[in-house]
Write a protein that holds these residues in place. Structure first.
Motif, PDB file in Angstrom:
ATOM      1  N   ASP A 161      -7.127  12.523   4.629  1.00 44.82           N
ATOM      2  CA  ASP A 161      -8.466  12.972   5.007  1.00 44.82           C
ATOM      3  C   ASP A 161      -9.526  11.919   4.672  1.00 44.82           C
ATOM      4  N   ALA A 162      -9.284  11.148   3.600  1.00 44.77           N
ATOM      5  CA  ALA A 162     -10.233  10.101   3.213  1.00 44.77           C
ATOM      6  C   ALA A 162     -10.155   8.894   4.139  1.00 44.77           C
ATOM      7  N   GLY A 163      -9.064   8.778   4.892  1.00 41.61           N
ATOM      8  CA  GLY A 163      -8.898   7.648   5.791  1.00 41.61           C
ATOM      9  C   GLY A 163      -7.761   6.722   5.424  1.00 41.61           C
ATOM     10  N   PHE A 164      -7.084   6.993   4.303  1.00 39.82           N
ATOM     11  CA  PHE A 164      -5.966   6.155   3.890  1.00 39.82           C
ATOM     12  C   PHE A 164      -4.735   6.405   4.761  1.00 39.82           C
ATOM     13  N   LYS A 165      -3.904   5.389   4.856  1.00 40.57           N
ATOM     14  CA  LYS A 165      -2.576   5.541   5.429  1.00 40.57           C
ATOM     15  C   LYS A 165      -1.578   5.544   4.277  1.00 40.57           C
TER      16      LYS A 165
ATOM     17  N   ALA B  55      -1.129   3.866  -1.046  1.00 47.14           N
ATOM     18  CA  ALA B  55      -1.824   4.118   0.215  1.00 47.14           C
ATOM     19  C   ALA B  55      -2.654   2.903   0.586  1.00 47.14           C
ATOM     20  N   ASP B  56      -2.833   2.674   1.891  1.00 44.09           N
ATOM     21  CA  ASP B  56      -3.540   1.504   2.383  1.00 44.09           C
ATOM     22  C   ASP B  56      -4.821   1.919   3.110  1.00 44.09           C
ATOM     23  N   LYS B  57      -5.846   1.111   2.961  1.00 44.17           N
ATOM     24  CA  LYS B  57      -7.059   1.303   3.753  1.00 44.17           C
ATOM     25  C   LYS B  57      -6.916   0.474   5.035  1.00 44.17           C
ATOM     26  N   PRO B  58      -6.888   1.116   6.180  1.00 44.68           N
ATOM     27  CA  PRO B  58      -6.691   0.381   7.445  1.00 44.68           C
ATOM     28  C   PRO B  58      -7.791  -0.662   7.666  1.00 44.68           C
TER      29      PRO B  58
END
Length: 466
Positions: A435-439, A463-466
């Motif tokens: 939900d925060a935007g992480f993959k 987790a990765d930030k795109p």
């Protein structure tokens, strides 16, 4: 003149006139460079002035002047111990005991040096030697009992602690330790008596009050636990610890995260024993985080431009992370933990702040954020994860641990446990990250540490930030 200056130095030393005493002993040494007594006493006054490296050198010179004298070896051991050089301290105490096998304090301090290296069985042997030399050595009996508790040998620990209490009946510490033994033996009524006796002697001891409250709860004496905690709150209405404990055992008025005061007070009290305690618990969170970065992300030396160690504590993770980054920051609420981290000289900058507020003020700054055993003091993860996302650069890595929830999820995704930490479900953690935007790259279920001999299962998340 040598004799006169030495006696003058002794008088000044006894009067705690350290600088003047130093001058007098140096005059003796000018006249007789091999005066082991002056060199030894010079080491002592230098140590009193906080000049540990100079004190160590002076003790070494005293030993060189008279290698068979036990006292300089003992003093050198103490100086090494104060300086954190535990192996060197151990060696010096052993050399002291070679020269004087009946040196009680050397045997005891050898135990301390071994204990601080988490060599518990050897520490026990040294402490037992100290009490054999002096059967009325309260600290020796206390330390024997304490190590036996940590080794899980409660039936052996009990007589050692009771002997310490015979010698010092008003010892709050020994009543507390007796409570720990009796609780571990399942003798809850007796444990309650021992903890309360400790509080009679020292009513302000927070650790004892925490132990009594949690013991009453674990013994199924819920009403008594609630009554005790409410009394504590009434006496100390501004103390966050009993409020947090009460919420953790009743499930009522549970906050979305532990309060700043609770976290700060807990870790300020724990700072001096933190690293040694976690070693004995086989604490793995920092090494688990590192393994993810090395094995999953293939991180090499100086791969990151900027890393944040979130909830850095004493710097256990920071020490491992430093080679991977050109800049590293740490943030923590506990000033005493930060002082320990500062002493490591691995951080470019340290901040005393609440984590969510701290990362909320940073944007597109970090290539990597790690949080080893930090987010277990948060229940609701949404705010801190969202703020962490915005603080990171695109392509950044977020690696952290949680404690794994082992009861049925009531829909919230987290629960506050009686030990004061939150645990989370894997589904909830994944949802918050996405939900925060992480993959989400990976979620595994490792053992974080051991408590009471049992594994504490966690979640290790990347987790990765795109």
């Amino acid at each position: 003149m040598e004799h006169l200056n030495f006696e003058r130095g002794k008088s000044l030393q006894q009067a705690e006139s350290w600088i003047e005493a130093e001058k007098a002993y140096r005059l003796v040494i000018e006249e007789n460079p091999k005066s082991f007594r002056a060199l030894n006493n010079l080491g002592t006054v230098l140590e009193q002035q906080g000049k540990l490296p100079d004190a160590i050198e002076s003790y070494k010179l005293a030993i060189h002047a008279k290698p068979t004298e036990a006292i300089p070896h003992y003093n050198l051991g103490n100086a090494y111990h104060r300086d954190g050089q535990l192996e060197a301290a151990e060696a010096s105490y052993r050399r002291c005991l070679e020269q004087n096998p009946d040196h009680v304090d050397a045997a005891f301090n050898l135990g301390r040096a071994l204990y601080d290296q988490t060599r518990l069985e050897e520490a026990l042997t040294a402490y037992q030697r100290a009490v054999a030399l002096d059967p009325e050595y309260v600290g020796g009996h206390s330390s024997v009992g304490g190590v036996l508790i940590e080794l899980g040998r409660l039936d052996e620990a009990e007589p050692a602690i009771r002997r310490a209490l015979e010698l010092d009946p008003n010892s709050s510490e020994e009543h507390f330790n007796l409570g720990r033994v009796l609780e571990g033996q399942g003798k809850m009524d007796d444990a309650s008596w021992a903890y309360r006796k400790a509080l009679d002697v020292n009513p302000e001891n927070t650790t004892t009050k925490e132990s009594l409250g949690r013991m009453l709860h674990s013994a199924g004496r819920q009403d008594e636990a609630v009554e005790f905690l409410n009394e504590w709150i009434k006496r100390e209405p501004d103390n966050a610890i009993p409020k947090h404990m009460l919420a953790s055992i009743t499930g009522e008025n549970v906050e979305s995260r532990a309060s700043d005061d609770y976290v700060r007070d807990t870790f300020d009290r724990f700072a001096d024993q933190f690293d040694e305690t976690l070693k004995r618990l086989e604490y793995r969170a920092p090494s688990l985080v590192m393994a993810v970065l090395v094995d999953d992300y293939k991180v090499q030396r100086n791969a990151f431009g900027s890393v944040l160690d979130a909830g850095c504590g004493t710097g256990l993770a920071g020490t491992l992370l430093r080679p991977m980054t050109r800049r590293m920051e740490g943030v923590d609420l506990s000033s005493k933990m930060l002082a320990k981290a500062q002493a490591l000289n691995v951080y470019d900058e340290l901040f005393e702040a609440e984590l969510t507020a701290f990362v909320s003020e940073r944007h597109d700054l970090y290539d990597c954020v790690v949080a080893a055993d930090t987010l277990c003091y948060f229940g609701d993860l949404e705010d801190v994860v969202n703020a962490t996302f915005q603080s990171m650069k695109p392509g950044g890595a977020f690696v952290f641990t949680l404690e794994r929830m082992n009861i049925e999820d009531d829909g919230r995704g987290y629960v506050l446990n009686p030990h004061g930490r939150y645990s989370h479900s894997e589904d909830y953690a994944r949802r918050v990250l996405e939900d925060a935007g992480f993959k989400v790259r990976a979620i595994t279920v490792p053992t974080l540490r051991r408590e009471a001999g049992l594994p504490v299962l966690g979640l290790l998340l990347a987790a990765d930030k795109p």
